[in-house]
Design an enzyme around this catalytic site. Structure first.
Site, PDB file in Angstrom:
ATOM      1  CG  HIS A  13      46.667 -70.072  -4.244  1.00  0.00           C
ATOM      2  ND1 HIS A  13      47.225 -69.363  -5.287  1.00  0.00           N
ATOM      3  CD2 HIS A  13      47.596 -71.007  -3.911  1.00  0.00           C
ATOM      4  CE1 HIS A  13      48.426 -69.845  -5.564  1.00  0.00           C
ATOM      5  NE2 HIS A  13      48.670 -70.857  -4.738  1.00  0.00           N
ATOM      6  CG  HIS A  63      50.102 -75.501  -3.135  1.00  0.00           C
ATOM      7  ND1 HIS A  63      50.593 -75.713  -4.403  1.00  0.00           N
ATOM      8  CD2 HIS A  63      50.072 -74.163  -2.969  1.00  0.00           C
ATOM      9  CE1 HIS A  63      50.864 -74.545  -4.976  1.00  0.00           C
ATOM     10  NE2 HIS A  63      50.550 -73.580  -4.125  1.00  0.00           N
ATOM     11  CE  LYS A  65      49.531 -70.307  -9.920  1.00  0.00           C
ATOM     12  NZ  LYS A  65      49.872 -70.927  -8.646  1.00  0.00           N
ATOM     13  CG  HIS A  77      54.032 -67.945  -9.153  1.00  0.00           C
ATOM     14  ND1 HIS A  77      54.050 -68.558  -7.913  1.00  0.00           N
ATOM     15  CD2 HIS A  77      55.136 -67.153  -9.181  1.00  0.00           C
ATOM     16  CE1 HIS A  77      55.115 -68.164  -7.239  1.00  0.00           C
ATOM     17  NE2 HIS A  77      55.800 -67.318  -7.991  1.00  0.00           N
ATOM     18  CG  HIS A 118      50.856 -66.224  -4.365  1.00  0.00           C
ATOM     19  ND1 HIS A 118      51.561 -65.616  -5.374  1.00  0.00           N
ATOM     20  CD2 HIS A 118      50.861 -67.545  -4.644  1.00  0.00           C
ATOM     21  CE1 HIS A 118      51.965 -66.535  -6.219  1.00  0.00           C
ATOM     22  NE2 HIS A 118      51.555 -67.709  -5.808  1.00  0.00           N
ATOM     23  CG  ASP A 138      50.686 -70.088  -1.983  1.00  0.00           C
ATOM     24  OD1 ASP A 138      50.514 -71.182  -2.555  1.00  0.00           O
ATOM     25  OD2 ASP A 138      51.721 -69.408  -2.118  1.00  0.00           O
TER      26      ASP A 138
HETATM   27  O1  DOR Z   1      55.950 -70.772  -1.569  1.00  0.00           O
HETATM   28  C1  DOR Z   1      55.386 -71.376  -2.474  1.00  0.00           C
HETATM   29  N1  DOR Z   1      55.140 -72.696  -2.391  1.00  0.00           N
HETATM   30  N2  DOR Z   1      55.037 -70.699  -3.561  1.00  0.00           N
HETATM   31  C2  DOR Z   1      54.552 -71.314  -4.633  1.00  0.00           C
HETATM   32  O2  DOR Z   1      54.269 -70.648  -5.592  1.00  0.00           O
HETATM   33  C3  DOR Z   1      54.422 -72.783  -4.681  1.00  0.00           C
HETATM   34  C4  DOR Z   1      54.298 -73.342  -3.338  1.00  0.00           C
HETATM   35  C5  DOR Z   1      54.496 -74.836  -3.297  1.00  0.00           C
HETATM   36  O3  DOR Z   1      53.903 -75.548  -4.110  1.00  0.00           O
HETATM   37  O4  DOR Z   1      55.228 -75.310  -2.422  1.00  0.00           O
HETATM   38 ZN    ZN Z   2      50.608 -71.557  -4.558  1.00  0.00          ZN
END
Ligand code: DOR
Ligand code: ZN
Length: 346
Positions: free
Chosen positions: A13, A15, A99, A136, A174, A247
């Protein structure tokens, strides 16, 4: 020196954004992880296989020369996603999951799903074509306390989804609560969960006691100590339903250190080191390899990685920021000491 060598891990997971942020953060992930499940919540979101393939190329361009890293793409589910797109995704070697963001739940979730029941036909198609659904799991109900939003999502939605689609592989992303751990433990083998380093290492005091600390703010929000203990127990239990997903969610420091700061902890700079810290504290370093390198790959039906990474027991201080040319990302644990350091990928 004490060292720990494990099979090269995967981050299930992650980003990485795009543009200059992508170029800054991707090398941090690629030096430790062989693969990562890439979140699709860009602006605009990645909703089609064609878009995912373009994004994949951009990510590959950001991998440092000589480093072997494979992005595992996902698509952002919307109320307008078609069964045809699900079929295409399932047939693509590069797309590994959809997702589900409840609309309004988190960063760039505005195009997410407003009516979960209305997308049941899409869940049926995912079940039929055997492509996982990543969730989520938080309600967006204004009246629901932010610390209860995961628990209420499980009661209100997830239990029903699991019952109606028993063959659908689901990752509750998460997880942050005892209730989520219990739900996943009791569910069928098709249902698993990722756990982040921040939810293993910190409780909500880190965010709120002694001053408000925006770099510990993420969603789902960090909970009280009893929940953290449940997560540590699950992660170190040797149960294959729980695996590594950082995450890691970079935001510019200026967008977090402000009166309405963004949600997300940037942890890719030291992901494995942070997990090692959490596992060592409970004497469970022997459980780290399977959590980081085996269970996630097995769930996604990918071959386990070859090669290894080595951590050395040595103290180092996390830099205050990463980035250059005016770009500044504050990492989780900035200015703090960590006791494990990644040596080299073999
Ligand atoms: O804290 C988070 N940041 N939770 C999420 O679900 C998305 C993520 C983000 O993309 O910044
Ligand atoms: Zn995430």
């Amino acid at each position: 020196m004490k060292t720990l060598t494990i099979t090269r891990p995967d981050d299930l997971h992650l980003h990485v954004r795009n543009g200059a942020v992508l170029k800054t953060v991707l090398p941090h992930t690629a030096r430790q992880f062989a693969r990562a499940i890439i979140m699709p919540n860009l602006k605009p979101p990645v909703t089609t296989v064609a878009q995912a393939l373009v994004y994949r190329e951009e990510i590959l361009q950001a991998v440092p020369a000589g480093v072997d890293f494979t992005p595992l793409m996902t698509l952002y589910l919307t109320g307008s996603t078609t069964v045809d797109e699900i079929e295409k995704a399932a047939a693509s070697e590069h797309v590994h999951a959809f997702k589900l963001y409840p609309a309004g739940a988190t960063t760039n979730s505005d195009s997410g799903v407003a009516d979960i029941k209305a997308v049941y036909p899409l869940f049926a198609a995912m079940e039929k074509h055997d492509i996982p659904l990543l969730i989520h799991g938080e309600v967006t109900d204004e009246a629901c306390d932010i610390f209860d939003r995961e628990r209420v999502f499980i009661d209100r939605y997830l239990t029903d989804i699991a019952k109606n689609f028993p063959g659908l592989r689901i990752v509750l992303e998460h997880v942050t609560t005892t209730e989520a751990v219990q739900f996943v433990q009791a569910a069928s083998a098709h249902i698993a969960a990722t756990i982040t380093p921040q939810h293993l290492l910190f409780n909500r005091n880190a965010l709120l006691a002694g001053g408000i600390k925006p770099h510990y703010y993420c969603l789902p929000i960090i909970k009280r100590e009893a929940h953290r203990l449940s997560l540590v127990k699950a992660a170190t239990s040797g149960n294959p339903k729980f695996f590594l997903g950082t995450d890691s969610a970079p935001h510019l420091s200026s967008l977090k250190e402000t009166s309405c700061g963004c949600a997300g902890c940037y942890s890719a700079h030291a992901a494995l080191e942070l997990y090692a810290e959490a596992f060592e504290r409970v004497g469970a370093l022997d459980k780290l390899e399977a959590f980081a390198s085996f269970y996630g790959a097995d769930f996604y039906r990918l071959p386990r990685n070859s090669g290894s990474v080595t951590l050395e027991k040595t103290t180092w201080t996390v830099p205050p920021v990463y980035g250059e040319n005016g770009l500044s990302i504050t990492p989780l644990g900035a200015n703090e000491e960590l006791s494990w350091k990644l040596k080299a990928a073999a």
